[in-house]
Design a protein around this motif. Structure first.
Motif, PDB file in Angstrom:
ATOM      1  N   PHE A  71      15.644  26.757-105.109  1.00  0.00           N
ATOM      2  CA  PHE A  71      14.675  26.065-104.264  1.00  0.00           C
ATOM      3  C   PHE A  71      14.847  24.551-104.319  1.00  0.00           C
ATOM      4  CE2 PHE A  71      12.850  30.213-104.224  1.00  0.00           C
ATOM      5  CZ  PHE A  71      12.138  30.288-103.036  1.00  0.00           C
ATOM      6  N   LEU A  72      15.172  24.015-105.486  1.00  0.00           N
ATOM      7  CA  LEU A  72      15.354  22.567-105.571  1.00  0.00           C
ATOM      8  C   LEU A  72      16.522  22.123-104.700  1.00  0.00           C
ATOM      9  CD1 LEU A  72      14.542  19.861-106.811  1.00  0.00           C
ATOM     10  CD2 LEU A  72      16.093  20.361-108.719  1.00  0.00           C
ATOM     11  N   TRP A  97       7.365  21.683-107.108  1.00  0.00           N
ATOM     12  CA  TRP A  97       6.878  20.315-106.932  1.00  0.00           C
ATOM     13  C   TRP A  97       7.262  19.457-108.129  1.00  0.00           C
ATOM     14  CZ3 TRP A  97       4.964  17.339-103.153  1.00  0.00           C
ATOM     15  CH2 TRP A  97       4.320  16.156-103.510  1.00  0.00           C
ATOM     16  N   ASP A  98       7.090  19.997-109.317  1.00  0.00           N
ATOM     17  CA  ASP A  98       7.443  19.256-110.531  1.00  0.00           C
ATOM     18  C   ASP A  98       8.938  18.930-110.560  1.00  0.00           C
ATOM     19  OD1 ASP A  98       4.831  19.381-111.377  1.00  0.00           O
ATOM     20  OD2 ASP A  98       5.149  21.077-112.728  1.00  0.00           O
ATOM     21  N   ASP A  99       9.775  19.882-110.151  1.00  0.00           N
ATOM     22  CA  ASP A  99      11.222  19.641-110.147  1.00  0.00           C
ATOM     23  C   ASP A  99      11.590  18.562-109.133  1.00  0.00           C
ATOM     24  OD1 ASP A  99      11.618  21.524-112.144  1.00  0.00           O
ATOM     25  OD2 ASP A  99      12.037  23.157-110.741  1.00  0.00           O
ATOM     26  N   LEU A 100      10.919  18.559-107.979  1.00  0.00           N
ATOM     27  CA  LEU A 100      11.157  17.517-106.983  1.00  0.00           C
ATOM     28  C   LEU A 100      10.784  16.144-107.531  1.00  0.00           C
ATOM     29  CD1 LEU A 100       9.749  19.402-103.877  1.00  0.00           C
ATOM     30  CD2 LEU A 100      12.130  18.677-104.156  1.00  0.00           C
ATOM     31  N   ARG A 101       9.675  16.077-108.236  1.00  0.00           N
ATOM     32  CA  ARG A 101       9.240  14.791-108.801  1.00  0.00           C
ATOM     33  C   ARG A 101      10.159  14.356-109.944  1.00  0.00           C
ATOM     34  NH1 ARG A 101       7.289  15.721-104.910  1.00  0.00           N
ATOM     35  NH2 ARG A 101       9.040  14.325-104.449  1.00  0.00           N
ATOM     36  N   VAL A 151      21.573   5.659-113.571  1.00  0.00           N
ATOM     37  CA  VAL A 151      21.858   6.825-112.731  1.00  0.00           C
ATOM     38  C   VAL A 151      22.328   6.398-111.350  1.00  0.00           C
ATOM     39  CG1 VAL A 151      20.795   8.801-111.552  1.00  0.00           C
ATOM     40  CG2 VAL A 151      20.269   8.348-113.959  1.00  0.00           C
ATOM     41  N   ASP A 152      23.388   7.018-110.871  1.00  0.00           N
ATOM     42  CA  ASP A 152      23.851   6.838-109.496  1.00  0.00           C
ATOM     43  C   ASP A 152      23.099   7.847-108.627  1.00  0.00           C
ATOM     44  OD1 ASP A 152      25.113   6.799-107.059  1.00  0.00           O
ATOM     45  OD2 ASP A 152      27.143   6.843-107.860  1.00  0.00           O
ATOM     46  N   PRO A 153      22.179   7.405-107.784  1.00  0.00           N
ATOM     47  CA  PRO A 153      21.349   8.332-107.007  1.00  0.00           C
ATOM     48  C   PRO A 153      22.117   9.126-105.957  1.00  0.00           C
ATOM     49  CG  PRO A 153      20.948   6.068-106.307  1.00  0.00           C
ATOM     50  CD  PRO A 153      21.806   5.996-107.534  1.00  0.00           C
ATOM     51  N   SER A 154      23.366   8.761-105.714  1.00  0.00           N
ATOM     52  CA  SER A 154      24.168   9.503-104.739  1.00  0.00           C
ATOM     53  C   SER A 154      24.942  10.650-105.377  1.00  0.00           C
ATOM     54  CB  SER A 154      25.156   8.556-104.044  1.00  0.00           C
ATOM     55  OG  SER A 154      26.149   8.091-104.956  1.00  0.00           O
ATOM     56  N   ARG A 155      24.803  10.818-106.702  1.00  0.00           N
ATOM     57  CA  ARG A 155      25.561  11.873-107.395  1.00  0.00           C
ATOM     58  C   ARG A 155      24.637  12.646-108.336  1.00  0.00           C
ATOM     59  NH1 ARG A 155      29.675   9.800-110.671  1.00  0.00           N
ATOM     60  NH2 ARG A 155      28.959   7.655-110.549  1.00  0.00           N
ATOM     61  N   ILE A 156      23.692  13.390-107.747  1.00  0.00           N
ATOM     62  CA  ILE A 156      22.719  14.175-108.513  1.00  0.00           C
ATOM     63  C   ILE A 156      23.023  15.656-108.338  1.00  0.00           C
ATOM     64  CG2 ILE A 156      20.284  14.679-108.889  1.00  0.00           C
ATOM     65  CD1 ILE A 156      20.998  11.802-109.483  1.00  0.00           C
ATOM     66  N   GLU A 208      15.507  19.574-101.699  1.00  0.00           N
ATOM     67  CA  GLU A 208      15.731  18.181-102.076  1.00  0.00           C
ATOM     68  C   GLU A 208      17.100  17.694-101.575  1.00  0.00           C
ATOM     69  OE1 GLU A 208      15.653  14.882-102.592  1.00  0.00           O
ATOM     70  OE2 GLU A 208      13.883  15.457-103.770  1.00  0.00           O
ATOM     71  N   ASP A 209      17.093  16.809-100.582  1.00  0.00           N
ATOM     72  CA  ASP A 209      18.344  16.324 -99.998  1.00  0.00           C
ATOM     73  C   ASP A 209      19.164  15.507-100.979  1.00  0.00           C
ATOM     74  OD1 ASP A 209      17.817  17.518 -97.572  1.00  0.00           O
ATOM     75  OD2 ASP A 209      16.918  15.719 -96.672  1.00  0.00           O
ATOM     76  N   ARG A 210      18.529  14.977-102.030  1.00  0.00           N
ATOM     77  CA  ARG A 210      19.280  14.160-102.984  1.00  0.00           C
ATOM     78  C   ARG A 210      20.123  14.996-103.932  1.00  0.00           C
ATOM     79  NH1 ARG A 210      14.158  10.584-104.772  1.00  0.00           N
ATOM     80  NH2 ARG A 210      13.273  12.690-104.581  1.00  0.00           N
TER      81      ARG A 210
END
Length: 275
Positions: free
Chosen positions: A152-153, A118-122, A133-138, A157-159
């Motif tokens: 798991f991340l 959960w912390d990693d997702l946040r 940050v470019d949110p399309s390149r994470i 996480e789709d991003r």
């Protein structure tokens, strides 16, 4: 890039395993980084390649560690001043408390692993909120517990557009037979094996680019389990018509993220994330 730190029995420090300490690295973290990262700060190396990098203390590590008894009064909060003996003592206390933490979270209706993920997702939420940050390149990368967090991340996480999982990938059945006691409580998610094997979990990110790095002399995992995991992931990517987006590699090393491994991992991130 999310640079996810490892476990390694080092509870006093978390994010400092992968990034420099503001007041200079303590002897304990310098020794730890030498053992597992060949002395390199991976976050700093990624910054020098042009990335915005974030690393957080996973729960029970670093600034989110638990103090026992009068530890806070005895040792203080400035970890740059801790001696090697201080760190060794505090790590022993924390290791002995892992089972208590795990059980207490279960009673509270949670899991240690669930809190960590959960912390990693946040953290992704925070990273994409940054104007630089470019949110399309994470992407994300990590060794050992950091590799497990990556598994798991990247799945949840789709991003996350590209991932490198280092030193934590095995089919679960061989692990249950012979390696259950070689891992921390954070790596146990009750009921997972009823539905998914670990390679199935990270396979959820298909067809996005994935590199899995494993060490052939890593005693934390059975060799047949590591090989089976790669076969499963390869089959998932092949079925999706994305075989070229997955690569699994073995290195003739014990459980480490060597400079060679890092360079190949970072080249993989560059290939898929840089414009």
């Amino acid at each position: 890039i999310l640079d996810l730190h490892s476990h390694g029995g080092m509870f006093v420090y978390g994010k400092e395993k992968v990034m420099p300490m503001p007041k200079g690295d303590s002897p304990a973290i310098a020794n730890y980084r030498q053992e597992y990262y060949e002395g390199r700060s991976t976050s700093l190396a990624l910054c020098r390649r042009g990335y915005v990098v974030v690393s957080i203390d996973s729960f029970y590590f670093g600034e989110r560690r638990t103090f026992f008894g009068n530890d806070a009064e005895k040792y203080g909060f400035d970890r740059s001043k801790y001696s090697l003996q201080d760190v060794e003592s505090l790590n022993r206390r924390a290791a002995a408390g892992e089972a208590t933490l795990f059980k207490s979270l279960c009673w509270a209706g949670a899991t240690w692993q669930g809190v960590a993920h959960w912390d990693d997702l946040r953290t992704v939420d925070y990273l994409v909120s940054r104007p630089e940050v470019d949110p399309s390149r994470i992407g994300c990368v990590g060794i050992s517990m950091g590799g497990y967090r990556t598994d798991f991340l990247a799945a949840l996480e789709d991003r996350i557009q590209c991932a490198v999982s280092v030193g934590w990938m095995s089919a679960l059945r061989p692990m249950i037979r012979s390696h259950a006691d070689t891992h921390s409580f954070i790596h146990f998610l009750p009921g997972l094996a009823h539905f998914l094997d670990l390679p199935d979990v990270i396979g959820c990110m298909v067809p996005k680019p994935l590199m899995v790095q494993q060490c052939s002399r890593d005693e934390l995992y059975p060799m047949d389990g590591m090989k089976e995991a790669l076969r499963k992931i390869e089959a998932i990517y092949a079925k999706a018509g994305a075989s070229s987006n997955f690569i699994g590699r073995f290195y003739d090393r014990p459980h480490t993220f060597s400079l060679k491994m890092q360079e190949e991992a970072f080249d993989w991130l560059d290939r898929w994330l840089k414009p």
